[in-house]
Design a protein around this motif. Sequence first.
Motif, PDB file in Angstrom:
ATOM      1  N   HIS A  90       7.640   4.615  54.875  1.00  0.00           N
ATOM      2  CA  HIS A  90       8.449   5.334  53.873  1.00  0.00           C
ATOM      3  C   HIS A  90       9.473   6.244  54.528  1.00  0.00           C
ATOM      4  O   HIS A  90      10.662   6.224  54.178  1.00  0.00           O
ATOM      5  N   GLU A 150      12.735   7.579  45.746  1.00  0.00           N
ATOM      6  CA  GLU A 150      11.657   6.627  45.466  1.00  0.00           C
ATOM      7  C   GLU A 150      10.699   6.514  46.653  1.00  0.00           C
ATOM      8  O   GLU A 150       9.467   6.517  46.487  1.00  0.00           O
ATOM      9  N   SER A 186      10.210   8.784  48.934  1.00  0.00           N
ATOM     10  CA  SER A 186       9.491  10.048  49.067  1.00  0.00           C
ATOM     11  C   SER A 186       8.327  10.112  48.089  1.00  0.00           C
ATOM     12  O   SER A 186       7.203  10.495  48.455  1.00  0.00           O
ATOM     13  N   VAL A 187       8.578   9.737  46.845  1.00  0.00           N
ATOM     14  CA  VAL A 187       7.528   9.788  45.825  1.00  0.00           C
ATOM     15  C   VAL A 187       6.402   8.821  46.157  1.00  0.00           C
ATOM     16  O   VAL A 187       5.211   9.162  46.052  1.00  0.00           O
ATOM     17  N   LYS A 188       6.769   7.606  46.592  1.00  0.00           N
ATOM     18  CA  LYS A 188       5.735   6.635  46.934  1.00  0.00           C
ATOM     19  C   LYS A 188       4.934   7.083  48.153  1.00  0.00           C
ATOM     20  O   LYS A 188       3.720   6.880  48.231  1.00  0.00           O
ATOM     21  N   MET A 236       4.320  10.191  49.075  1.00  0.00           N
ATOM     22  CA  MET A 236       3.403  11.233  48.635  1.00  0.00           C
ATOM     23  C   MET A 236       2.259  10.654  47.824  1.00  0.00           C
ATOM     24  O   MET A 236       1.101  11.080  47.947  1.00  0.00           O
ATOM     25  N   ALA A 237       2.545   9.658  46.991  1.00  0.00           N
ATOM     26  CA  ALA A 237       1.482   9.045  46.186  1.00  0.00           C
ATOM     27  C   ALA A 237       0.452   8.354  47.081  1.00  0.00           C
ATOM     28  O   ALA A 237      -0.762   8.471  46.868  1.00  0.00           O
ATOM     29  N   GLU A 238       0.944   7.637  48.099  1.00  0.00           N
ATOM     30  CA  GLU A 238       0.009   6.969  48.997  1.00  0.00           C
ATOM     31  C   GLU A 238      -0.782   7.985  49.815  1.00  0.00           C
ATOM     32  O   GLU A 238      -1.962   7.778  50.119  1.00  0.00           O
ATOM     33  N   ARG A 281      -1.669  11.014  48.763  1.00  0.00           N
ATOM     34  CA  ARG A 281      -2.716  11.539  47.876  1.00  0.00           C
ATOM     35  C   ARG A 281      -3.831  10.513  47.685  1.00  0.00           C
ATOM     36  O   ARG A 281      -5.012  10.865  47.653  1.00  0.00           O
ATOM     37  N   SER A 282      -3.464   9.252  47.566  1.00  0.00           N
ATOM     38  CA  SER A 282      -4.467   8.201  47.401  1.00  0.00           C
ATOM     39  C   SER A 282      -5.384   8.124  48.606  1.00  0.00           C
ATOM     40  O   SER A 282      -6.602   8.019  48.476  1.00  0.00           O
ATOM     41  N   THR A 296      -7.085   0.589  44.279  1.00  0.00           N
ATOM     42  CA  THR A 296      -6.224   1.364  45.167  1.00  0.00           C
ATOM     43  C   THR A 296      -6.114   0.759  46.556  1.00  0.00           C
ATOM     44  O   THR A 296      -5.409   1.301  47.394  1.00  0.00           O
TER      45      THR A 296
END
Length: 401
Positions: free
Chosen positions: A191, A222, A224-226, A228-230, A232-233, A248
């Motif tokens: 990312h 996009e 950056s958001v992905k 951060m989402a990964e 957190r996951s 997941t």
Amino acid sequence: MKWVVFGAVVAFAAGVVLIAGGAYVERGVPEWLLVVPLAITCAGVLVRQRAPLLSLGLGVVAVTVDGFVGPSLGTVLVFTDNLYAAVLYGPARFARVLLGVTATLAVVGGAVAGFIAQDWRALAVMGIQAGLVLVTPVTTALVLREQRDRAAAERLRAEQVAHLAELDRQAAIAAERTRMARELHDMIANHFSAIAIQSTAALSRKDLDPETVRKVMESVRENSVKGMAEMRSMIGLLRQEGEEPEATRPRLADAETLVERVRRAGLVAGLRVDGDVREVPASVDLAGYRILQEALTNALKHGDSPVDVVVSYEAGRVVVTVDNVVGGAGAARLPGARAGVIGMRERASLVGGSLDAGPGGQDGMGRGRWRVLAVLPTSDHQTFHGNGAGPIAVNVRQEGA
């Protein structure tokens, strides 16, 4: 030490009391002479732990002397402690030999006494007495010594087990740290490499129109958001117990998403899936996904267009190939930690596979190419045909970004 001295003094005092009370065989010698062998045996009590064999030697000398002037009950009783200490604190081999010697002396002593007295009852009495005096302290000390040695062995074994458990714990911690580092590197690098490349391009070009800049910024947001989402996951997976949830877990089936991310970053990328697409073990699925992710990240950092990705489902294995043009003059767009290829090889090795990374010849324009080839074995041959129309083959080629 003070307790040993106290014990020797008490034994000597008790022996003197027994002599004064007449607990000895009258041989016509002065009573004070009986105190000499008693004192010698008590001297053996003083050195019973530091020099057990010397203690036994003093006891033997004392009993021998006492046999000529007495014998006295006090000296004989203290001599049993000399025997006991020699077996308990002396060499193990000597203790076993002493058991045989005392048993033989008890039998021979009883037989001699019975022969001299011409009475079998004397044989029995003397044999029992000799056994009590000679054999009983030796056997008692042997039992205690065995228990002591067994306890020491158990303590040593417990310490060794604790040491091995600590080594296992440290190894597990090191392995978990390595796994976490590998996951973070493979997940975040893709990312943020795209973000860095796109933002660098936007900053270096002064002639970009607002619409193009907006598209670049949307792609940066996009990624950056992905990312951060990964992140957190992954943190959630590390905190929870049990197996990784199916929803997941990254899959090779998500290869199109990875390739699309590279296209958005500005490279020409194509994806082809060969063979019968099937479910593979979770470990192989994750390894294949992360290897593809890292190979595409390296293509972003160090390579150039076009990038060709092939995921091939073969009998008993999955083969992932990433082929791209080497960057101009070998210059990297972004600095690397030189851990990507190492991490990919580790992932392949953990599932019993192999990975080759190196020059892959030249393309039609004479440019050098770089190839990453991962072979991941799988024992699951179940096939999923999607719409039931047979094997799935996907061939995607998109120009530009």
